[in-house]
Design an enzyme around this catalytic site. Structure first.
Site, PDB file in Angstrom:
ATOM      1  N   THR A 232      34.491  44.200  32.843  1.00 29.73           N
ATOM      2  CA  THR A 232      33.563  43.642  31.858  1.00 29.73           C
ATOM      3  C   THR A 232      33.821  42.159  31.604  1.00 29.73           C
ATOM      4  O   THR A 232      32.895  41.416  31.285  1.00 29.73           O
ATOM      5  CB  THR A 232      33.672  44.417  30.532  1.00 29.73           C
ATOM      6  OG1 THR A 232      35.042  44.472  30.117  1.00 29.73           O
ATOM      7  CG2 THR A 232      33.154  45.834  30.697  1.00 29.73           C
ATOM      8  N   THR A 233      35.073  41.732  31.723  1.00 30.86           N
ATOM      9  CA  THR A 233      35.376  40.305  31.594  1.00 30.86           C
ATOM     10  C   THR A 233      34.997  39.563  32.876  1.00 30.86           C
ATOM     11  O   THR A 233      34.430  38.466  32.825  1.00 30.86           O
ATOM     12  CB  THR A 233      36.868  40.103  31.290  1.00 30.86           C
ATOM     13  OG1 THR A 233      37.232  40.892  30.157  1.00 30.86           O
ATOM     14  CG2 THR A 233      37.172  38.651  31.003  1.00 30.86           C
TER      15      THR A 233
END
Length: 561
Positions: free
Chosen positions: A123-124
């Protein structure tokens, strides 16, 4: 008539009054000239300003969480509006809690959530890659390349990158537990609870494989809602355990003499109340003498005893009582009768947990006392209170269940709510990694190796393409190198030297070369068991490209009241 040797340009032509004696015709010509000369340029300038604003806002979001990437990434301390404090380095969690106002920045928040749903990890990475792509788009736009050309070229580059990743991936079998644990360890290495990964990684793998059952070879997806996470304050994260059964986060409710351990349990889940009935509307009963009071108490006792006898008659020796908001779900008198009958009682079962409990124990919820029967009871080999080490809390454990619904429970321990919440998120991400391998059974090297390999292949491909496509594909390749660059930067290494060495190793044919943050060198990630699911990387590249292309095609911002 007048004859001119050279006609002046349209822009510098003075108004010729004698050709247009009518004032309306002259005004119409002037408006046409202004439209040709001014409005088109003004519209392009507005589209450029909107596009630049979108890029700056989205890059600000990407920069904010860029330092959280990788095993040496920093954590974020967030203070929520309620006053609650949250510590995490999970990209989706951080962005969800941020108060983002700009529409383009909100798209990056939704991008992170999409990656969380699709793959659960990365997600990062997906936001950092999107920010790097937007920075390259800004440079390409300043060179005069049209946004539509950039978007179409980026789509082609993403498709080629997916093919490259599929070509360098390695197949994995779900029966190969060691490979699955290695992939989960890579995911947990960047979490706050990374020091407990030796314990949490096997728990995450076994919990997902446990709900898949023996027929895991034909599985194409897994529902993580079949895994119940029970949090219990006390002890440390090392006390976390996997329970093949059911756990309630509070002990049994009993009066003096009530049982706390039951073997060969027959379990009833009741949704009716074991207390005196009430009228539908508020009323008051005025008692004038002791005889009337005794009669009321006697009738109440008789009514509750009748309910308890029906439960005992059905053969139940464990009763789960659903929480009630209309009136008391139980009272001291009902607990007294059930204790005398040798029945263990667990109260305040949440309505949202009823389905999971029924699937685990094989019972059916009973909404009325007349519906009590043996065929609606569940079973378990043992039910009892268990004292948690490190705290005075107790939990109720159901072990040896038939489990027709293939469910499983993880009992999380932690010293405080912050640690428990972060451990919960970390185990969920780890389970999502295993789910990604169920969906697409292939592994690739971690540590920035995949992005470096794709960047090298894209640059080679860009030399073969003519015109702007090749130029944009090379910019796409440069943007992907932000992942190894950021990994090295966050680990306190010299990013330019490390990325240069990484390019050299991949050019020599070392596909698994990645950044070893522990030693500060470039190493073979396959040899170190630093691997990640193929779905995480392909999903991140495709979703980031899709979002960037959408932002590129925006040329106006309309605020609707």
């Amino acid at each position: 008539f007048f004859f001119f040797r050279g006609l002046p340009s349209v822009r510098s032509a003075p108004p010729i009054n004698f050709l247009f004696p009518d004032e309306k015709e002259r005004t119409k010509l002037c408006r046409t000239m202004v439209a040709f000369d001014g409005e088109t340029l003004q519209e392009r300038a507005k589209g450029k300003d909107v596009r630049t604003s979108n890029i700056i806002a989205a890059k600000a979001v990407a920069t904010a969480i860029r330092t959280s990437l990788g095993p040496r990434g920093m954590d974020k301390l967030m203070q929520l509006p309620s006053g609650e404090v949250l510590i995490s380095n999970d990209g989706a969690t951080i962005l969800t809690k941020m108060n983002v106002l700009h529409p383009a920045a909100k798209m990056l928040v939704e991008l992170s959530q999409s990656q969380d749903i699709e793959a659960g990890d990365g997600t990062t990475t997906v936001v950092v890659v999107a920010g790097a792509l937007l920075e390259c788009c800004d440079a390409l736009l300043r060179k005069g390349i049209h946004p539509t050309v950039i978007a179409s070229s980026f789509v082609k580059a993403a498709e080629y990158a997916t093919k490259v990743l599929e070509g360098v991936s390695r197949p994995v079998d779900l029966d190969d537990r060691d490979s699955l644990v290695s992939a989960v360890n890579t995911c947990l290495s960047s979490k706050v609870v990374s020091q407990n990964s030796d314990l949490l990684a096997p728990i995450a793998v076994d919990s997902v494989l446990g709900i898949l059952g023996p027929d895991r070879a034909n599985a194409t997806n897994v529902d993580l809602r079949d895994i119940r996470m029970v949090q219990q304050i006390g002890g440390t994260v090392d006390d976390t355990e996997l329970v093949d059964g059911l756990v309630f986060d509070k002990g049994s409710t009993k009066t003096a003499g009530g049982p706390s351990q039951i073997s060969d349990a027959k379990i009833a889940l009741i949704q009716f109340c074991l207390s005196a009935p009430k009228t539908d509307m508020d009323n008051n009963v005025v008692v004038s003498d002791y005889a009337a009071m005794d009669r009321i108490l006697r009738e109440e006792r008789k009514y509750i005893l009748g309910l308890c006898k029906k439960i005992k008659k059905a053969g139940a020796n464990v009763v789960l009582i659903q929480k009630s908001i209309l009136r008391d779900a139980y009272n001291e008198l009902s607990l007294h009768f059930l204790a005398k009958m040798g029945i263990l009682v667990v109260t305040d079962v949440e309505r949202s947990d009823v389905e999971f409990v029924c699937r685990t124990l094989g019972c059916s919820p009973i909404a009325h006392p007349d519906g009590m029967s043996k065929d609606k009871l569940g079973s378990a080999a043992h039910v009892g209170d268990v004292a948690m080490p490190g705290s005075g809390h107790k939990v109720v454990k159901f072990t040896g269940v038939a489990n027709p619904g293939k469910t499983i429970t993880v009992l999380l321990r932690g010293s405080n709510n912050l640690v428990l919440a972060e451990a919960d998120r970390s185990i969920h991400d780890a389970q999502c990694v295993v789910r990604s391998l169920v969906k697409r059974r292939a592994l690739i090297a971690g540590g920035g190796a995949a992005e470096a390999e794709v960047a090298l292949r894209l640059k080679e491909r860009a030399l073969e393409l003519p015109g702007m496509d090749g130029h944009c594909m090379r910019a796409f390749a440069d943007a992907l190198e932000v992942v190894p660059y950021t990994l090295a930067e966050n680990a306190g290494m010299r990013p330019i030297e490390i990325v240069t060495e990484l390019r050299k190793r991949h050019a020599e044919g070392m596909v698994g070369a990645g950044i070893n943050v522990k030693k500060g060198t470039v190493s073979d990630m396959y040899g170190l068991d630093v691997v990640q699911p193929l779905l995480v990387s392909t999903s991140a590249i495709n979703l980031a490209t899709e979002t960037v292309c959408m932002l590129m095609k925006i040329d106006d911002l309309v605020v609707v009241a």
